[in-house]
Write an enzyme that holds these catalytic residues in place. Structure first.
Site, PDB file in Angstrom:
ATOM      1  N   ARG A  19       0.808  -1.228   0.000  1.00 43.29           N
ATOM      2  CA  ARG A  19       0.000   0.000   0.000  1.00 43.29           C
ATOM      3  C   ARG A  19       0.843   1.282   0.000  1.00 43.29           C
ATOM      4  O   ARG A  19       0.324   2.372  -0.194  1.00 43.29           O
ATOM      5  CB  ARG A  19      -0.977  -0.012   1.180  1.00 43.29           C
ATOM      6  CG  ARG A  19      -2.186  -0.900   0.918  1.00 43.29           C
ATOM      7  CD  ARG A  19      -3.084  -0.985   2.116  1.00 43.29           C
ATOM      8  NE  ARG A  19      -2.502  -1.820   3.172  1.00 43.29           N
ATOM      9  CZ  ARG A  19      -2.939  -1.840   4.428  1.00 43.29           C
ATOM     10  NH1 ARG A  19      -3.928  -1.047   4.798  1.00 43.29           N
ATOM     11  NH2 ARG A  19      -2.375  -2.626   5.314  1.00 43.29           N
ATOM     12  N   GLY A  84       1.534 -15.062   7.986  1.00 49.50           N
ATOM     13  CA  GLY A  84       0.961 -14.488   9.192  1.00 49.50           C
ATOM     14  C   GLY A  84       2.002 -14.151  10.251  1.00 49.50           C
ATOM     15  O   GLY A  84       3.156 -14.576  10.167  1.00 49.50           O
ATOM     16  N   SER A 410      39.398  40.289  -6.986  1.00 46.32           N
ATOM     17  CA  SER A 410      38.044  39.903  -7.394  1.00 46.32           C
ATOM     18  C   SER A 410      38.005  39.582  -8.879  1.00 46.32           C
ATOM     19  O   SER A 410      38.761  40.129  -9.675  1.00 46.32           O
ATOM     20  CB  SER A 410      37.060  41.010  -7.032  1.00 46.32           C
ATOM     21  OG  SER A 410      37.447  42.190  -7.664  1.00 46.32           O
TER      22      SER A 410
HETATM   23  C1  UD1 Z   1      -1.770  -6.779  13.138  1.00 47.28           C
HETATM   24  C2  UD1 Z   1      -2.486  -7.556  14.254  1.00 47.28           C
HETATM   25  C3  UD1 Z   1      -3.681  -6.739  14.717  1.00 47.28           C
HETATM   26  C4  UD1 Z   1      -3.213  -5.376  15.198  1.00 47.28           C
HETATM   27  C5  UD1 Z   1      -2.425  -4.674  14.111  1.00 47.28           C
HETATM   28  C6  UD1 Z   1      -1.786  -3.426  14.666  1.00 47.28           C
HETATM   29  C7  UD1 Z   1      -2.156  -9.940  13.819  1.00 47.28           C
HETATM   30  C8  UD1 Z   1      -2.756 -11.166  13.274  1.00 47.28           C
HETATM   31  N1  UD1 Z   1      -2.908  -8.848  13.747  1.00 47.28           N
HETATM   32  O1  UD1 Z   1      -2.654  -6.691  12.049  1.00 47.28           O
HETATM   33  O2  UD1 Z   1      -4.340  -7.403  15.778  1.00 47.28           O
HETATM   34  O3  UD1 Z   1      -4.332  -4.605  15.581  1.00 47.28           O
HETATM   35  O4  UD1 Z   1      -1.362  -5.506  13.623  1.00 47.28           O
HETATM   36  O5  UD1 Z   1      -1.149  -2.688  13.661  1.00 47.28           O
HETATM   37  O6  UD1 Z   1      -1.050  -9.964  14.314  1.00 47.28           O
HETATM   38  N2  UD1 Z   1       4.437  -9.636   9.066  1.00 47.28           N
HETATM   39  C9  UD1 Z   1       5.435 -10.512   8.705  1.00 47.28           C
HETATM   40  N3  UD1 Z   1       5.099 -11.688   8.116  1.00 47.28           N
HETATM   41  C10 UD1 Z   1       3.819 -12.059   7.896  1.00 47.28           C
HETATM   42  C11 UD1 Z   1       2.787 -11.151   8.262  1.00 47.28           C
HETATM   43  C12 UD1 Z   1       3.144  -9.949   8.858  1.00 47.28           C
HETATM   44  O7  UD1 Z   1       6.620 -10.223   8.906  1.00 47.28           O
HETATM   45  O8  UD1 Z   1       3.597 -13.150   7.383  1.00 47.28           O
HETATM   46  C13 UD1 Z   1       4.808  -8.366   9.698  1.00 47.28           C
HETATM   47  C14 UD1 Z   1       4.482  -7.164   8.855  1.00 47.28           C
HETATM   48  O9  UD1 Z   1       5.623  -6.778   8.082  1.00 47.28           O
HETATM   49  C15 UD1 Z   1       4.171  -6.109   9.890  1.00 47.28           C
HETATM   50  C16 UD1 Z   1       3.620  -6.911  11.051  1.00 47.28           C
HETATM   51  O10 UD1 Z   1       4.050  -8.232  10.882  1.00 47.28           O
HETATM   52  O11 UD1 Z   1       5.332  -5.430  10.348  1.00 47.28           O
HETATM   53  C17 UD1 Z   1       2.098  -6.846  11.133  1.00 47.28           C
HETATM   54  O12 UD1 Z   1       1.523  -7.409   9.959  1.00 47.28           O
HETATM   55  P1  UD1 Z   1       0.278  -6.747   9.260  1.00 47.28           P
HETATM   56  O13 UD1 Z   1      -0.045  -7.560   8.074  1.00 47.28           O
HETATM   57  O14 UD1 Z   1       0.490  -5.295   9.105  1.00 47.28           O
HETATM   58  O15 UD1 Z   1      -0.855  -7.018  10.367  1.00 47.28           O
HETATM   59  P2  UD1 Z   1      -2.190  -6.218  10.561  1.00 47.28           P
HETATM   60  O16 UD1 Z   1      -3.225  -6.776   9.641  1.00 47.28           O
HETATM   61  O17 UD1 Z   1      -1.932  -4.776  10.543  1.00 47.28           O
END
Ligand code: UD1
Ligand code: MG
Length: 453
Positions: A19, A84, A410
């Site tokens: 995004r 995840g 200069s």
């Molecule tokens: C996550 C939380 C949510 C919280 C929110 C806060 C979970 C399941 N959900 O959601 O409860 O309110 O953050 O901002 O944890 N990442 C990885 N590998 C992956 C997936 C994610 O490294 O496979 C990292 C992303 O780079 C990021 C972080 O984990 O830094 C959070 O992932 P993101 O997909 O942003 O989770 P949210 O849907 O925002």
């Protein structure tokens, strides 16, 4: 400091950040002149007994390098498929298995978190909780995991996509940052499955598992500003606002005079001496230090520069990387410097470019002086001796050395070294200024001559 306890902080940074609509990995975007990731790494526990790991995506060498730049002690792990947040944590399984007392999980895209908040989470573990979750009251909870609390106890975290209408109405949200009892963490996280609408392994499911094991999970609340996650350029700009407000307040608290704080941009690492004044509309990038009594006038732009005591910069000055100004140096309007050491008392008051240069103490660089540092292939150095006088509109064609106390008329184009105390007037039409040059030199000689001679 949570004394006596060891810690492991794992920063998750494997997300693509689609995004952001950028070719730069999300966590490398800057806030206050430094990457999002670097802010999180700076806040994470450090020192004896504190270890650190970052989980990066498969092609994210640049992210791993950035982590190492800020914390030499960091271990990096690659999460090959993004399945995840729990799956990401387990990419660092081998280091979790070493069993630190406190296991802290933070997100690389949540840069405003403070060291004090990490300590509050750790304190809850010390008090006996198996899991401490950082929560906040969201103005708009859409997209966040909701913290479900029963009788004062955290029972579950429900992701937006899996929440029912009454759960969606909850405004207490998961910031994403958590701290586990490090000796139980692996057993808990390995129990997490992917039976949810996205088919992902959610770290947030750890709460229900902790509860089922009869252990305690608690919420530590903080302000929304501290846990803003960055997913879009608009959120990046909001985080910048929050960070700038903090940096301005810290500067004011430290005694810096900011006449119009809201118009001054600082970097996270800007350092100030006593009695520094910054006028309105100044932009300071990374790597800048400003010593006691210096004044930065309006509309100046400064990056990787050290500014000496009582120096005066601008208005409208551009100080580029590698600039070092000695005590009392004056840099005036429309002056650009780069890789330039300008020693105490020297003046570059108007319309000059001083690049790849060494300027001796008390030298005077006239308006419109240019160091011609680039011949189209490589860069060359200009040396200007102590007390030298460079007349207006002179071109110093590098490599070139202007001796101590030398005088350049200069309009000169200087292509050969000028010896100490010598006079050089290099131009097509000689003018009455030669007389001026002679008089100036005589005056300097007189001033230098021993008083009783
Ligand atoms: C996550 C939380 C949510 C919280 C929110 C806060 C979970 C399941 N959900 O959601 O409860 O309110 O953050 O901002 O944890 N990442 C990885 N590998 C992956 C997936 C994610 O490294 O496979 C990292 C992303 O780079 C990021 C972080 O984990 O830094 C959070 O992932 P993101 O997909 O942003 O989770 P949210 O849907 O925002
Ligand atoms: Mg997120």
């Amino acid at each position: 400091m949570t004394t006596g306890r060891t810690s492991l902080t794992i920063v998750l940074a494997a997300g693509e950040g689609t995004r952001m609509r950028s070719s730069l990995p999300k966590v490398l975007h800057p806030v206050a002149g430094r990457s999002l990731l670097s802010h999180v790494l700076s806040a994470a526990p450090r020192g004896t007994g504190a270890s650190l790991a970052v989980v990066v995506g498969p092609d994210h060498h640049a992210v791993a390098d950035e982590a190492k730049r800020y914390r030499g002690d960091v271990e990096t792990f690659v999460q090959r498929d993004r399945m995840g947040t729990a799956h990401a944590v387990l990419a660092a399984r081998e280091t979790i298995a070493r069993g630190a007392d406190d296991l802290i999980i933070a997100f690389g895209d949540t840069p405003l978190i403070s060291a004090a908040t990490f300590e509050r989470l750790r304190e809850a573990l010390k008090q006996g909780a198996a899991l401490a979750v950082l929560g906040f009251r969201a103005a708009d909870p859409t997209g966040y995991g909701r913290l479900l609390v029963e009788g004062g106890r955290l029972t579950a975290i429900r992701e937006q996509a899996d929440a029912n209408p009454s759960e969606l109405a909850v405004t207490l949200c998961n910031a994403g940052v958590m701290a586990f009892d490090g000796h139980k963490a692996l057993a808990i996280i390995e129990k997490i499955g992917n039976a949810n609408s996205k088919g992902e392994y959610y770290l947030t499911d750890a709460v229900a598992i902790v509860r089922d094991l009869g252990l305690e999970a608690v919420v530590i609340e903080t302000s929304e500003n501290e846990v803003r996650g960055i997913n879009t350029k608009a959120q990046l700009a909001e985080a910048e606002q929050v960070m700038q407000a903090r940096l301005r307040k810290a500067a004011l608290d430290a005694g810096v005079t900011l006449i119009a704080p809201e118009t001054v941009y600082l970097a996270a690492d800007t350092s100030f001496g006593k009695d520094v004044t910054i006028e309105p509309f100044v932009v300071i990038g990374p790597g800048v230090s400003i010593a006691d009594g210096a004044v930065i006038h309006s509309f100046s732009h400064i990056v990787e520069t050290s500014i000496g005591k009582k120096a005066s910069v601008g208005p409208y000055a551009r100080l580029r990387p590698g600039t070092s100004l000695g005590e009392g140096v004056r840099i005036g309007n429309f002056v650009e410097t780069k890789a330039a050491t300008i020693e105490a008392g020297a003046k570059v008051n108007h319309l000059s470019y001083v690049g790849d240069a060494q300027v001796g103490a008390n030298a005077n660089i006239g308006a419109g002086t240019i160091t011609c540092n680039y011949d189209g292939i490589s860069k060359h150095k200009t040396e200007i001796g102590e007390g030298a006088f460079i007349g207006t509109n002179s071109s110093l064609v590098a490599p070139v050395r202007i001796g101590k106390g030398a005088y350049v008329g200069s309009g000169s184009v200087i292509t050969r070294d000028v010896p100490d105390e010598a006079m050089a007037v290099e131009r097509n039409q000689q003018t009455n200024r030669e007389g001026g040059a002679k008089r100036y030199r005589e005056m300097k000689m007189k001033a230098k001559a021993p008083k009783d001679a």
